[in-house]
Design a protein around this motif. Structure first.
Motif: not given
Length: 65
Positions: A33-40
């Motif tokens: 989730l950190l890596e994909r921060q800002g993404e759904d």
């Protein structure tokens, strides 16, 4: 909060104390989730990433746990 991902995930709170994750899967979920921060990120994607060899129903159930 400080987060280091290289050499293993280390999350340090503002008071300097390291946060501990109860399982390796919860640590991996946080990192994902950190890596994909800002993404759904859909549950299906997360379940597949964390439990790639499980049936879809089982991996979604594992994610709910």
């Amino acid at each position: 909060m400080k987060i280091r991902v290289f050499g293993g995930l280390v999350v340090t709170r503002a008071d300097g104390e390291a946060m501990r994750f109860p399982t390796r899967k919860s640590e991996a979920l946080f990192a994902c989730l950190l890596e994909r921060q800002g993404e759904d990120v859909s549950r299906e994607v997360l379940a597949e990433l964390l439990w790639p060899y499980s049936a879809p129903e089982q991996s979604r159930a594992s994610l709910r746990q």
